[in-house]
Design a protein around this motif. Structure first.
Motif, PDB file in Angstrom:
ATOM      1  N   THR A  43     -22.981  70.042  33.364  1.00 43.08           N
ATOM      2  CA  THR A  43     -21.786  70.847  33.629  1.00 43.08           C
ATOM      3  C   THR A  43     -21.938  72.247  33.024  1.00 43.08           C
ATOM      4  N   LEU A  44     -22.443  72.307  31.802  1.00 44.20           N
ATOM      5  CA  LEU A  44     -22.659  73.595  31.148  1.00 44.20           C
ATOM      6  C   LEU A  44     -23.662  74.438  31.927  1.00 44.20           C
ATOM      7  N   THR A  45     -24.734  73.830  32.376  1.00 39.94           N
ATOM      8  CA  THR A  45     -25.756  74.537  33.157  1.00 39.94           C
ATOM      9  C   THR A  45     -25.166  75.096  34.445  1.00 39.94           C
ATOM     10  N   GLU A  46     -24.357  74.295  35.131  1.00 41.22           N
ATOM     11  CA  GLU A  46     -23.715  74.751  36.373  1.00 41.22           C
ATOM     12  C   GLU A  46     -22.741  75.892  36.105  1.00 41.22           C
ATOM     13  N   TYR A  98     -23.092  79.585  37.629  1.00 44.51           N
ATOM     14  CA  TYR A  98     -21.995  80.167  38.409  1.00 44.51           C
ATOM     15  C   TYR A  98     -21.597  81.531  37.848  1.00 44.51           C
ATOM     16  N   ALA A  99     -21.417  81.581  36.533  1.00 43.68           N
ATOM     17  CA  ALA A  99     -20.989  82.834  35.894  1.00 43.68           C
ATOM     18  C   ALA A  99     -22.011  83.936  36.127  1.00 43.68           C
ATOM     19  N   ARG A 100     -23.293  83.617  35.989  1.00 52.24           N
ATOM     20  CA  ARG A 100     -24.335  84.629  36.206  1.00 52.24           C
ATOM     21  C   ARG A 100     -24.339  85.149  37.639  1.00 52.24           C
ATOM     22  N   ALA A 101     -24.161  84.256  38.579  1.00 54.83           N
ATOM     23  CA  ALA A 101     -24.258  84.634  39.987  1.00 54.83           C
ATOM     24  C   ALA A 101     -22.997  85.314  40.516  1.00 54.83           C
ATOM     25  N   ASN A 102     -21.842  84.950  39.976  1.00 56.68           N
ATOM     26  CA  ASN A 102     -20.593  85.382  40.601  1.00 56.68           C
ATOM     27  C   ASN A 102     -19.691  86.288  39.774  1.00 56.68           C
ATOM     28  N   LEU A 127     -19.353  88.230  26.950  1.00 57.45           N
ATOM     29  CA  LEU A 127     -18.137  87.533  26.545  1.00 57.45           C
ATOM     30  C   LEU A 127     -17.141  87.453  27.708  1.00 57.45           C
ATOM     31  N   ALA A 128     -17.021  88.544  28.463  1.00 61.78           N
ATOM     32  CA  ALA A 128     -16.140  88.529  29.631  1.00 61.78           C
ATOM     33  C   ALA A 128     -16.665  87.547  30.679  1.00 61.78           C
ATOM     34  N   ARG A 129     -17.957  87.576  30.936  1.00 66.01           N
ATOM     35  CA  ARG A 129     -18.575  86.686  31.923  1.00 66.01           C
ATOM     36  C   ARG A 129     -18.374  85.225  31.526  1.00 66.01           C
ATOM     37  N   MET A 130     -18.509  84.950  30.237  1.00 59.60           N
ATOM     38  CA  MET A 130     -18.352  83.593  29.737  1.00 59.60           C
ATOM     39  C   MET A 130     -16.941  83.064  30.042  1.00 59.60           C
ATOM     40  N   ARG A 131     -15.967  83.961  30.057  1.00 62.72           N
ATOM     41  CA  ARG A 131     -14.581  83.569  30.339  1.00 62.72           C
ATOM     42  C   ARG A 131     -14.220  83.768  31.823  1.00 62.72           C
ATOM     43  N   LEU A 132     -15.236  84.044  32.633  1.00 59.21           N
ATOM     44  CA  LEU A 132     -15.078  84.276  34.067  1.00 59.21           C
ATOM     45  C   LEU A 132     -14.088  85.398  34.358  1.00 59.21           C
ATOM     46  N   SER A 133     -14.110  86.405  33.504  1.00 60.53           N
ATOM     47  CA  SER A 133     -13.212  87.547  33.636  1.00 60.53           C
ATOM     48  C   SER A 133     -13.872  88.641  34.463  1.00 60.53           C
TER      49      SER A 133
END
Length: 141
Positions: free
Chosen positions: A5-8, A12-16, A68-74
């Protein structure tokens, strides 16, 4: 959290997620960088200014804030992301770059493995040795 789940989530965060820095966050980044630079103190008796932050540290603050923003999908890097990036950088810098003799944060320790004071002292020693070997015979140094 399961590893899969963490890997996915990370993929996702990196790509989107490609956060943009808000104006308020950019202003806070600049202030944080200026504050880091102002921590410089005079080294030794020579009065040489120790640089406590370089453009590389500013780039690191930006990358950390974006991460940090990417990690929170911001979609936006906000002031809270920048504040946390500055806090993380401050803790890391204090740990890795504090000159034990002066107590000042000295980025030379990270870049060269020596403090600015040590480098200055070594330069002084080298000059004294050169002078001793080039002085005319019979002249005391």
């Amino acid at each position: 959290m399961p590893l899969h789940t963490l890997t996915e989530y990370i993929s996702y965060a990196r790509a989107n997620v490609h956060p943009k820095i808000s104006d308020a966050a950019a202003a806070l980044l600049v202030r944080g960088y200026q504050d880091m630079r102002s921590l410089g103190r005079r080294a030794g008796g020579g009065g040489k200014k120790i640089i406590t932050a370089t453009p590389r540290q500013l780039e690191s603050l930006i990358r950390l804030s974006e991460a940090l923003a990417r990690m929170r999908l911001s979609a936006t890097v906000d002031e809270e992301h920048v504040k946390e990036a500055i806090r993380l950088m401050s803790v890391a810098t204090q740990t890795a770059a504090t000159d034990p003799t002066t107590g000042a944060i000295d980025m030379d320790m990270i870049a060269t493995g020596r403090t600015a004071v040590e480098a200055e002292n070594l330069d002084d020693l080298i000059e004294a040795v050169k002078e001793a070997f080039t002085a005319p015979r019979g002249r005391k140094i």
